[in-house]
Motif scaffolding. Structure first.
Motif, short mmCIF file in Angstrom:
data_model
loop_
_atom_site.label_atom_id
_atom_site.label_comp_id
_atom_site.label_asym_id
_atom_site.label_seq_id
_atom_site.Cartn_x
_atom_site.Cartn_y
_atom_site.Cartn_z
N ASN A 190 7.08 37.77 65.75
CA ASN A 190 6.25 37.79 64.70
C ASN A 190 5.21 38.69 65.23
O ASN A 190 4.83 39.41 66.04
N HIS B 18 -4.14 29.25 56.37
CA HIS B 18 -3.37 29.76 57.55
C HIS B 18 -3.91 29.52 58.83
O HIS B 18 -3.42 29.97 59.92
N LYS C 163 1.54 20.56 54.28
CA LYS C 163 2.75 21.38 54.26
C LYS C 163 3.37 21.59 55.54
O LYS C 163 3.01 22.22 56.32
N LYS D 112 6.51 23.35 57.51
CA LYS D 112 7.59 24.40 56.75
C LYS D 112 8.61 24.16 57.89
O LYS D 112 8.43 24.68 58.91
N GLY D 113 9.82 23.60 57.76
CA GLY D 113 11.27 23.52 58.33
C GLY D 113 11.30 22.35 58.89
O GLY D 113 10.39 21.50 59.83
N ARG E 44 11.77 26.55 56.00
CA ARG E 44 11.21 27.30 57.19
C ARG E 44 10.38 28.47 56.71
O ARG E 44 10.41 28.91 55.69
N ARG E 45 9.45 28.79 57.61
CA ARG E 45 8.60 29.96 57.34
C ARG E 45 9.11 31.14 58.42
O ARG E 45 9.45 30.89 59.53
N PRO E 46 9.29 32.31 57.85
CA PRO E 46 9.85 33.36 58.74
C PRO E 46 9.02 33.58 59.92
O PRO E 46 7.92 33.59 59.85
N ASP F 168 8.95 31.61 62.59
CA ASP F 168 8.69 30.57 63.44
C ASP F 168 9.61 30.39 64.39
O ASP F 168 10.92 30.64 64.08
#
Length: 235
Positions: free
Chosen positions: A36, A88, A107, A109-110, A181-183, A185
């Motif tokens: 990332n 964030h 929230k 994510k994943g 999922r969040r890209p 991670d």
């Protein structure tokens, strides 16, 4: 720094420079392959520092933090992100915002990662231990030499486990919404702190996540508007 005669640099790096390693735990010899922008930027900064140090007598310590939580136990310092950064920010901040009713819930994510409960696993390091690592790094910093150290507990905990600890620490039944999922991670990251223990005599002391969150929650309750409007400390 060179122009002003700075002789020692303690650099705040991150475990994100490792990306998603094939083997756990992560040592300082684990290949750096960030996935990332944050990890890539930190790795670039490390490379700049290492390049500069080759022709300098500057003392360098690079500390690769894992996931920082907690607050000062004496109540002097805590986490107060600006409103635009809240969404964030750290998962602990989101949990506290949910517990205070600033947001309706958190929230996650994943839920399909290859971990025991499907959520990401991270190594949570108390900020008090992180401060101690800086002090010991500064004491051991040697002119013309570079020290690189992981700063973590050596133990991973899942996001679901973290949220449950936050529920217990705050006494609030925090609502959770599970999302895709969040890209960027990675599934599982935790440290091997052997090197920093052997060379700097540092070991994480505050490893009870629920207790770290309880201390941080106390600060949040007494600083509902951040540093601008502190209330009397409450237990």
């Amino acid at each position: 720094m060179a122009a002003h005669g700075v002789k020692t640099l303690i650099y705040s790096s991150t475990c994100a420079t490792y990306g998603e390693p094939e083997k756990m735990p992560i040592t300082e010899e684990t290949p750096q392959a960030p996935i990332n922008p944050y990890g890539k930027a930190k790795k670039m900064a490390e490379e700049i520092i290492l390049d500069f140090s080759k022709n300098s007598k500057i003392a360098v310590m690079i500390l690769r933090y894992f996931n920082v939580i907690g607050s000062d136990p004496e109540g002097r310092l805590g986490e107060a992100p600006t409103p635009k950064l809240r969404e964030h920010g750290r998962i602990s901040g989101a949990c506290f915002d949910a517990a205070r009713g600033i947001i309706s819930g958190i929230k996650v994510k994943g839920t399909d990662y290859k971990t025991h409960d499907g959520t990401c696993i991270r190594d949570y390091i108390d900020v008090t231990d992180l401060v101690d690592a800086h002090v010991k790094a500064l004491e051991k910093a040697t002119p013309g030499k570079v020290g690189i150290y992981n700063v973590g507990t050596g133990k991973g905990r899942s996001v679901k486990e973290f949220v449950e600890a936050c529920r217990k620490a705050t006494g609030v039944d925090i609502k959770v919404e599970y999302l895709p999922r969040r890209p960027g991670d990675y599934a599982e990251v935790f440290s091997d702190p052997t090197k920093i223990k052997n060379e700097l005599n540092w070991t994480a002391q505050h490893t009870d996540v629920q207790e770290s969150l309880r201390v941080a929650w106390r600060w949040q309750k007494s600083h509902r508007n951040g540093y601008g409007n502190a209330l009397a400390m409450s237990s």
